[in-house]
Scaffold this active site. Structure first.
Site, PDB file in Angstrom:
ATOM      1  N   HIS A 164      87.733 101.381  85.317  1.00  0.00           N
ATOM      2  CA  HIS A 164      87.535 102.819  85.137  1.00  0.00           C
ATOM      3  C   HIS A 164      87.522 103.564  86.471  1.00  0.00           C
ATOM      4  CE1 HIS A 164      85.696 106.430  83.238  1.00  0.00           C
ATOM      5  NE2 HIS A 164      86.366 105.976  82.189  1.00  0.00           N
ATOM      6  N   GLU A 194      93.108 112.841  80.521  1.00  0.00           N
ATOM      7  CA  GLU A 194      94.218 112.578  81.453  1.00  0.00           C
ATOM      8  C   GLU A 194      95.357 113.540  81.167  1.00  0.00           C
ATOM      9  OE1 GLU A 194      95.120 111.627  78.137  1.00  0.00           O
ATOM     10  OE2 GLU A 194      96.463 110.066  78.914  1.00  0.00           O
TER      11      GLU A 194
HETATM   12  P1  GH3 Z   1      99.851 107.741  76.049  1.00  0.00           P
HETATM   13  O1  GH3 Z   1     100.992 107.284  76.893  1.00  0.00           O
HETATM   14  O2  GH3 Z   1     100.225 107.803  74.609  1.00  0.00           O
HETATM   15  O3  GH3 Z   1      99.290 108.998  76.529  1.00  0.00           O
HETATM   16  O4  GH3 Z   1      98.758 106.585  76.153  1.00  0.00           O
HETATM   17  P2  GH3 Z   1      97.363 106.683  76.875  1.00  0.00           P
HETATM   18  O5  GH3 Z   1      96.802 105.316  76.992  1.00  0.00           O
HETATM   19  O6  GH3 Z   1      97.486 107.434  78.149  1.00  0.00           O
HETATM   20  O7  GH3 Z   1      96.564 107.601  75.891  1.00  0.00           O
HETATM   21  P3  GH3 Z   1      95.167 107.461  75.197  1.00  0.00           P
HETATM   22  O8  GH3 Z   1      94.865 108.828  74.683  1.00  0.00           O
HETATM   23  O9  GH3 Z   1      95.186 106.319  74.232  1.00  0.00           O
HETATM   24  O10 GH3 Z   1      94.167 107.085  76.337  1.00  0.00           O
HETATM   25  C1  GH3 Z   1      93.733 107.981  77.279  1.00  0.00           C
HETATM   26  C2  GH3 Z   1      92.763 107.272  78.174  1.00  0.00           C
HETATM   27  O11 GH3 Z   1      92.293 108.103  79.212  1.00  0.00           O
HETATM   28  C3  GH3 Z   1      91.552 106.794  77.419  1.00  0.00           C
HETATM   29  C4  GH3 Z   1      90.396 107.122  78.327  1.00  0.00           C
HETATM   30  O12 GH3 Z   1      89.600 106.013  78.596  1.00  0.00           O
HETATM   31  C5  GH3 Z   1      91.046 107.589  79.600  1.00  0.00           C
HETATM   32  N1  GH3 Z   1      90.266 108.599  80.275  1.00  0.00           N
HETATM   33  C6  GH3 Z   1      89.954 109.839  79.831  1.00  0.00           C
HETATM   34  N2  GH3 Z   1      89.181 110.478  80.734  1.00  0.00           N
HETATM   35  C7  GH3 Z   1      88.995 109.616  81.768  1.00  0.00           C
HETATM   36  C8  GH3 Z   1      88.268 109.683  82.995  1.00  0.00           C
HETATM   37  O13 GH3 Z   1      87.628 110.693  83.345  1.00  0.00           O
HETATM   38  N3  GH3 Z   1      88.311 108.599  83.820  1.00  0.00           N
HETATM   39  C9  GH3 Z   1      88.994 107.467  83.480  1.00  0.00           C
HETATM   40  N4  GH3 Z   1      88.996 106.451  84.340  1.00  0.00           N
HETATM   41  N5  GH3 Z   1      89.670 107.378  82.315  1.00  0.00           N
HETATM   42  C10 GH3 Z   1      89.670 108.422  81.468  1.00  0.00           C
HETATM   43 MG    MG Z   2      98.098 109.468  78.113  1.00  0.00          MG
HETATM   44 MG    MG Z   3      96.161 112.177  76.339  1.00  0.00          MG
END
Ligand code: GH3
Ligand code: MG
Ligand code: MG
Ligand code: MG
Length: 315
Positions: free
Chosen positions: A208, A237
């Protein structure tokens, strides 16, 4: 601290001033047509190292406010030549409704003072001081006003920004985008929505913390590349960029350039790993329409970019 003779109040002011003096003090705009009165106030303020800007009329004060957005406190005398102090306060609150400015009204007039106090407070002054006033009381009130404005600015910033990346958040983006779009209502405007591809996998494989570094790196790239544009972190993201006055083909070219730049980037996640990421981007172009409407169209395009293989721009 609390004693019957009001020592609490004095100690509080001294403590707060000490705290403020370690920070940057905002300039105080002193508006009074009497040079003697201005000098008296300036001497008091200078003891506490406030930078001072002087004005001898309301008109001059308005010019200073326009030129110096860093002014946070105004001391306004009611009796001025031309526009009076009360009118100046009303004008400032109307013209700069979202600018944090503490206003302290002053007046040497005795007759009708209660009504004048009420009128000033109703018009947006934060405080009223009858002349002549005591040095301590004057500076304490200035301190109070400074603290309140500083706290307000801090809150405003915290409410509009994302803690991890320092980018604007979705709430601010939406509001600010609507304001900008208002000025571009007869031309084509574009909005891009960008999402990191397979970001979950990045987190799973590298942790993370590495994911956080990726987000900060991408944010820095966005802010640098699109420094003239409004951009924000609108989801985990996901990032949005507003392109006022930019048509579909220019927006696509701009975003495709950024997509390729990100594709070529090696991100150092500080434990020996160098990561590569790709992003998918959806673009909405319209003339008219709110930021939220553009947002949802851009989101549909982003979805299609994901479905059709990722690492691409769809408009
Ligand atoms: P896609 O190509 O379809 O967008 O796949 P993806 O894996 O990027 O999309 P998904 O929505 O499944 O996952 C997004 C991830 O972003 C899941 C979550 O853990 C991560 N994420 C969201 N906010 C943060 C953050 O502040 N820090 C970190 N390290 N990860 C984050
Ligand atoms: Mg994504
Ligand atoms: Mg997304
Ligand atoms: Mg006067």
């Amino acid at each position: 601290y609390v004693t019957k003779d009001g020592r609490y109040w004095y100690l509080y002011a001294v403590k707060m001033l000490a705290r403020l003096e370690r920070n940057h003090l905002f300039p105080v705009l002193v508006v009074d047509d009497s040079k003697v009165c201005r000098n008296t106030m300036i001497r008091m303020l200078e003891t506490h190292r406030y930078p001072i800007i002087e004005a001898s009329s309301a008109e001059e004060a308005l010019e200073h406010l326009e030129k110096s957005p860093e002014i946070r406190i105004m001391v306004v005398e009611h009796e001025l030549p031309g526009m009076n102090g009360l009118e100046l306060v009303q004008m400032v609150r109307y013209k700069y409704s979202s600018r944090p400015i503490g206003i302290i009204a002053i007046s040497g007039v005795n007759c009708g003072r209660e009504q004048l106090t009420v009128d000033f407070i109703k018009s947006g002054a934060d405080d009223f001081l009858p002349k002549p006033f005591d040095h301590q009381e004057f500076t304490c009130r200035i301190t109070n006003s400074t603290l309140a404005t500083e706290a307000f600015i801090q809150l405003q910033e915290q409410a509009s920004k994302d803690y991890l990346t320092g980018m604007f958040n979705r709430r601010y983006f939406s509001k600010a985008a609507d304001e900008r779009l208002d000025k571009y209502n007869n031309v084509k405007n574009s909005m891009a929505l960008l999402d990191i591809d397979f970001f979950k996998k990045t987190n799973d494989e590298f942790g993370h913390q590495a994911g956080d570094i990726v987000l900060k790196t991408l944010s820095a790239e966005l802010l640098q590349t699109f420094s003239q544009l409004l951009s924000a972190r609108v989801g985990g993201e996901e990032f949005a960029i507003l392109m006022p006055g930019i048509n579909s083909s220019r927006a696509s070219a701009l975003m495709d350039g950024f997509r390729r730049h990100i594709e070529g980037l090696l991100i150092d996640v500080e434990d020996g790993d160098l990561l590569r990421i790709t992003v998918s981007i959806g673009i909405c172009t319209t003339s008219g329409g709110s930021a939220e409407q553009m947002f949802s169209v851009a989101d549909e395009c982003l979805y299609r970019a994901k479905l059709s293989g990722r690492n691409k721009v769809v408009s």
